[in-house]
Design an enzyme around this catalytic site. Structure first.
Site, PDB file in Angstrom:
ATOM      1  N   SER A 110      37.925  73.588 -17.845  1.00  9.98           N
ATOM      2  CA  SER A 110      39.152  73.593 -18.624  1.00  9.98           C
ATOM      3  C   SER A 110      39.422  74.989 -19.194  1.00  9.98           C
ATOM      4  O   SER A 110      39.621  75.936 -18.436  1.00  9.98           O
ATOM      5  CB  SER A 110      39.051  72.526 -19.720  1.00  9.98           C
ATOM      6  OG  SER A 110      40.275  72.336 -20.374  1.00  9.98           O
ATOM      7  N   ASP A 160      45.647  64.935 -13.291  1.00 14.02           N
ATOM      8  CA  ASP A 160      45.306  65.700 -14.487  1.00 14.02           C
ATOM      9  C   ASP A 160      46.573  66.046 -15.260  1.00 14.02           C
ATOM     10  O   ASP A 160      47.419  66.792 -14.761  1.00 14.02           O
ATOM     11  CB  ASP A 160      44.561  66.979 -14.083  1.00 14.02           C
ATOM     12  CG  ASP A 160      43.932  67.697 -15.270  1.00 14.02           C
ATOM     13  OD1 ASP A 160      44.417  67.511 -16.402  1.00 14.02           O
ATOM     14  OD2 ASP A 160      42.971  68.444 -15.055  1.00 14.02           O
ATOM     15  N   HIS A 191      41.569  64.891 -16.329  1.00 13.59           N
ATOM     16  CA  HIS A 191      41.026  66.157 -16.838  1.00 13.59           C
ATOM     17  C   HIS A 191      39.548  65.972 -17.184  1.00 13.59           C
ATOM     18  O   HIS A 191      39.196  65.603 -18.304  1.00 13.59           O
ATOM     19  CB  HIS A 191      41.815  66.599 -18.069  1.00 13.59           C
ATOM     20  CG  HIS A 191      41.623  68.039 -18.420  1.00 13.59           C
ATOM     21  ND1 HIS A 191      42.127  69.069 -17.650  1.00 13.59           N
ATOM     22  CD2 HIS A 191      40.990  68.636 -19.464  1.00 13.59           C
ATOM     23  CE1 HIS A 191      41.825  70.228 -18.209  1.00 13.59           C
ATOM     24  NE2 HIS A 191      41.126  69.988 -19.301  1.00 13.59           N
TER      25      HIS A 191
END
Length: 218
Positions: A110, A160, A191
């Site tokens: 991320s 996502d 995610h």
């Protein structure tokens, strides 16, 4: 200068468990810290040295690598400055811990994957490779660096909501356009780091490790 660059980041370091091992630069996601990805690093490569710094930006109590103006909207000036600081840390840490800088592999999730991508694009000779989970394209107009000989594994979720599929595709295009060897693997989830993506990344990293132990590195 290198000592100051290393001291600037709170971090964890675990020595390699084999000669000629890779070093994994572990870059956590929003809200993580220097401990978050140690287990992931060991799962990816049980022999690698682990170098795990903490992001220096505090977003309402959550650690981040760079500031953002809104969800998915990055503060580009801050991103560039923080990327350069992280590059100085990685270079200094390699000297401080006597690591082979040609075997440095970024592993990010991320927000950590985003700054790892920025490292690739702004400092093309810093990393041997990168493993990026749930990454976005951090720079709209990245510099025209030469990433020939650099391998990048991207794991992206088709659903996502934070790092949408078109962002992974854009990042892959930017990296390929600069000469990187990119493997983009999709999973149906959102995610996160899914089991299948982790297995694929581990296998990919194993091939890279074998190649670096038999062939001279760029």
């Amino acid at each position: 200068m290198s000592a100051e660059a290393v001291a600037a980041f709170r971090h964890r370091f675990a020595p390699a468990r084999a000669d000629d091992a890779l070093t994994l630069l572990l870059l956590h996601g929003t809200g993580g810290d220097e401990n978050d990805l140690l287990e992931l690093g060991r799962a990816l490569d049980g022999r690698a040295a682990l170098l795990s710094p903490r992001g220096q930006v505090d977003e309402q109590g959550a650690n981040r690598w760079f500031r953002r103006l809104a969800e998915g909207v990055f503060d580009t000036d801050d991103l560039i400055a923080r990327t350069d600081q992280l590059a100085a840390f990685a270079t200094g840490a390699a000297a401080h811990y006597r690591l082979d800088p040609s075997r440095l592999v970024a592993v990010g999730f991320s927000n950590g994957a985003n700054i790892a991508a920025a490292l690739l694009l702004r400092h093309p000779h810093l990393l041997r490779a990168a493993v990026l989970f749930a990454a976005m394209a951090p720079l709209d107009d990245p510099p025209r660096g030469d990433l020939s000989g650099v391998g990048v594994f991207l794991s992206a979720g088709r659903t996502d909501p934070i790092a949408p599929p078109e962002q992974a595709e854009l990042l892959a295009e930017q990296l390929v356009d600069r000469g990187a060897a990119v493997e983009l693997r999709w999973h149906p989830g959102g995610h996160g780091i899914e089991r299948r993506g982790l297995a694929q990344a581990t296998a990919w990293l194993g091939k890279l490790r074998t190649a670096t132990s038999t062939d001279p590195l760029p």
